[in-house]
Design a protein around this motif. Structure first.
Motif, PDB file in Angstrom:
ATOM      1  N   ASP A  47      -3.724  63.991 -10.638  1.00  9.76           N
ATOM      2  CA  ASP A  47      -4.734  64.767 -11.465  1.00  9.76           C
ATOM      3  C   ASP A  47      -3.825  65.993 -11.935  1.00  9.76           C
ATOM      4  O   ASP A  47      -4.474  66.533 -12.952  1.00  9.76           O
ATOM      5  CB  ASP A  47      -5.645  65.493 -10.380  1.00  9.76           C
ATOM      6  N   LEU A  48      -2.807  66.428 -11.571  1.00 10.36           N
ATOM      7  CA  LEU A  48      -1.800  67.349 -12.036  1.00 10.36           C
ATOM      8  C   LEU A  48      -0.293  67.175 -11.298  1.00 10.36           C
ATOM      9  O   LEU A  48      -0.263  66.819 -10.453  1.00 10.36           O
ATOM     10  CB  LEU A  48      -2.532  68.591 -11.602  1.00 10.36           C
ATOM     11  N   LYS A  65       9.250  65.402 -21.701  1.00 13.44           N
ATOM     12  CA  LYS A  65       9.399  64.904 -23.030  1.00 13.44           C
ATOM     13  C   LYS A  65       9.218  63.348 -22.723  1.00 13.44           C
ATOM     14  O   LYS A  65       8.635  62.587 -23.341  1.00 13.44           O
ATOM     15  CB  LYS A  65      10.433  65.097 -23.389  1.00 13.44           C
ATOM     16  N   GLY A  66       9.924  62.593 -21.701  1.00 16.51           N
ATOM     17  CA  GLY A  66       9.776  61.434 -21.333  1.00 16.51           C
ATOM     18  C   GLY A  66       8.435  60.939 -21.091  1.00 16.51           C
ATOM     19  O   GLY A  66       8.199  59.883 -21.352  1.00 16.51           O
ATOM     20  N   LEU A  67       7.666  61.727 -20.281  1.00 10.07           N
ATOM     21  CA  LEU A  67       6.337  61.388 -19.751  1.00 10.07           C
ATOM     22  C   LEU A  67       5.430  61.306 -21.153  1.00 10.07           C
ATOM     23  O   LEU A  67       4.718  60.295 -21.118  1.00 10.07           O
ATOM     24  CB  LEU A  67       5.852  62.519 -18.929  1.00 10.07           C
ATOM     25  N   ARG A  68       5.438  62.198 -21.618  1.00  8.66           N
ATOM     26  CA  ARG A  68       4.635  62.147 -23.183  1.00  8.66           C
ATOM     27  C   ARG A  68       5.327  60.850 -24.128  1.00  8.66           C
ATOM     28  O   ARG A  68       4.230  60.447 -24.704  1.00  8.66           O
ATOM     29  CB  ARG A  68       4.666  63.553 -23.784  1.00  8.66           C
ATOM     30  N   ALA A  69       6.422  60.661 -24.100  1.00  6.56           N
ATOM     31  CA  ALA A  69       6.841  59.705 -25.043  1.00  6.56           C
ATOM     32  C   ALA A  69       6.322  58.230 -24.491  1.00  6.56           C
ATOM     33  O   ALA A  69       6.131  57.512 -25.340  1.00  6.56           O
ATOM     34  CB  ALA A  69       8.355  59.581 -24.978  1.00  6.56           C
ATOM     35  N   ALA A  70       6.221  58.303 -23.243  1.00  2.87           N
ATOM     36  CA  ALA A  70       5.698  57.118 -22.600  1.00  2.87           C
ATOM     37  C   ALA A  70       4.232  57.211 -22.586  1.00  2.87           C
ATOM     38  O   ALA A  70       3.625  56.180 -22.101  1.00  2.87           O
ATOM     39  CB  ALA A  70       6.293  56.905 -20.979  1.00  2.87           C
ATOM     40  N   VAL A  74      -0.777  62.605 -17.852  1.00  3.81           N
ATOM     41  CA  VAL A  74      -0.744  63.504 -16.701  1.00  3.81           C
ATOM     42  C   VAL A  74      -0.822  64.962 -16.915  1.00  3.81           C
ATOM     43  O   VAL A  74      -0.006  65.243 -17.630  1.00  3.81           O
ATOM     44  CB  VAL A  74       0.053  63.244 -15.529  1.00  3.81           C
ATOM     45  N   PRO A  75      -1.797  65.863 -16.625  1.00  4.41           N
ATOM     46  CA  PRO A  75      -1.817  67.251 -17.003  1.00  4.41           C
ATOM     47  C   PRO A  75      -0.430  67.722 -16.141  1.00  4.41           C
ATOM     48  O   PRO A  75      -0.257  67.424 -15.027  1.00  4.41           O
ATOM     49  CB  PRO A  75      -2.945  67.726 -16.389  1.00  4.41           C
ATOM     50  N   ARG A 120      -8.351  68.694 -19.002  1.00  3.97           N
ATOM     51  CA  ARG A 120      -8.074  67.167 -19.587  1.00  3.97           C
ATOM     52  C   ARG A 120      -8.921  65.977 -19.203  1.00  3.97           C
ATOM     53  O   ARG A 120      -8.917  65.013 -19.507  1.00  3.97           O
ATOM     54  CB  ARG A 120      -6.681  66.715 -18.350  1.00  3.97           C
ATOM     55  N   HIS A 121      -9.904  66.358 -18.043  1.00  2.00           N
ATOM     56  CA  HIS A 121     -10.882  65.525 -17.881  1.00  2.00           C
ATOM     57  C   HIS A 121     -12.210  65.753 -18.653  1.00  2.00           C
ATOM     58  O   HIS A 121     -13.223  64.993 -18.355  1.00  2.00           O
ATOM     59  CB  HIS A 121     -11.057  65.515 -16.359  1.00  2.00           C
TER      60      HIS A 121
END
Length: 227
Positions: A47-48, A65-70, A74-75, A120-121
């Motif tokens: 959840d976070l 950056k890697g998380l968002r690129a993928a 996740v917040p 986010r939810h």
């Protein structure tokens, strides 16, 4: 909430984990970028993520950056000792949902964490309603048609999961990880026990928790219930 704390300073990590667990959250801890990537790559979503920028094996910004690129949604709430405005802008531009500078108050950290997760939810307010069921996440209070309902910590965790995912099927493994984390020793049948207790306490509520054999559980509004 199910929270991943990415922090390599031991005393800071211990303080965050103790505070969040005391308030009913299930937490996992990663002390490095590599460990964090492992946790975030597991099937059960968080959840976070509370993310320190200065990690021993690389920058937390690169992990973000890697998380968002993928396309990992996740917040992320960033923690850092950096004071410059440019650092804050970089974190937000790379996909952080909020930013807190060290040293910080643990109460503010938890309040910001809840706000980020709710946004986010799709629930910007602390109070969420499903028909005659009203849940105040900040105050940890629940009412059904105005009747106060007393929930245990784990029952509240389950209700929070269902209220944030109405209509979505939640797998038993996912619910188990929310209740006990990745190192829990209780069996999967514990999920059934807590859901049975939650159903009894929510008797008369417009939100129904359905069992979908082989799939998991689904919270739905009863026919004719309000929004």
């Amino acid at each position: 909430m199910r929270v991943l704390v990415v922090e390599d300073t031991e005393d800071v990590a211990e303080a965050i984990l103790a505070h969040f667990q005391r308030h009913g959250h299930v937490c996992d801890h990663a002390a490095s970028r590599e460990d964090a990537a492992h946790f975030l790559g597991l099937a059960e979503p968080y959840d976070l993520a509370i993310l320190d920028l200065n990690l021993p094996d690389g920058s937390g910004l690169e992990l973000l950056k890697g998380l968002r690129a993928a396309k990992n949604p996740v917040p992320v709430l960033v923690l850092t000792a950096r004071m410059h405005v440019e650092d804050k802008i970089d974190a937000l531009d790379f996909g952080a949902d909020d930013y807190l500078v060290k040293p910080f108050d643990l109460r503010e950290l938890e309040a910001r964490a809840r706000a980020v997760s709710r946004r986010r939810h799709g629930a910007a307010e602390a109070v969420v309603e499903a028909g005659n069921l009203r849940c105040n996440f900040a105050a940890r209070s629940v009412t059904v048609a105005g009747r106060e309902v007393e929930l245990t910590r784990r029952e509240f965790i389950l209700l929070e999961a269902f209220m944030g995912n109405v209509g979505r099927v939640l797998e038993k493994d996912d619910l188990y990880s929310r209740l006990y984390g990745l190192t829990g020793e209780a069996g999967l049948n514990a999920v059934e026990v807590y859901i049975a207790r939650l159903r009894r306490k929510l008797d008369g509520a417009d939100l129904e928790i359905k069992t979908l054999r082989g799939l998991g559980y689904q919270a739905v509004l009863r026919e004719g219930a309000g929004p």
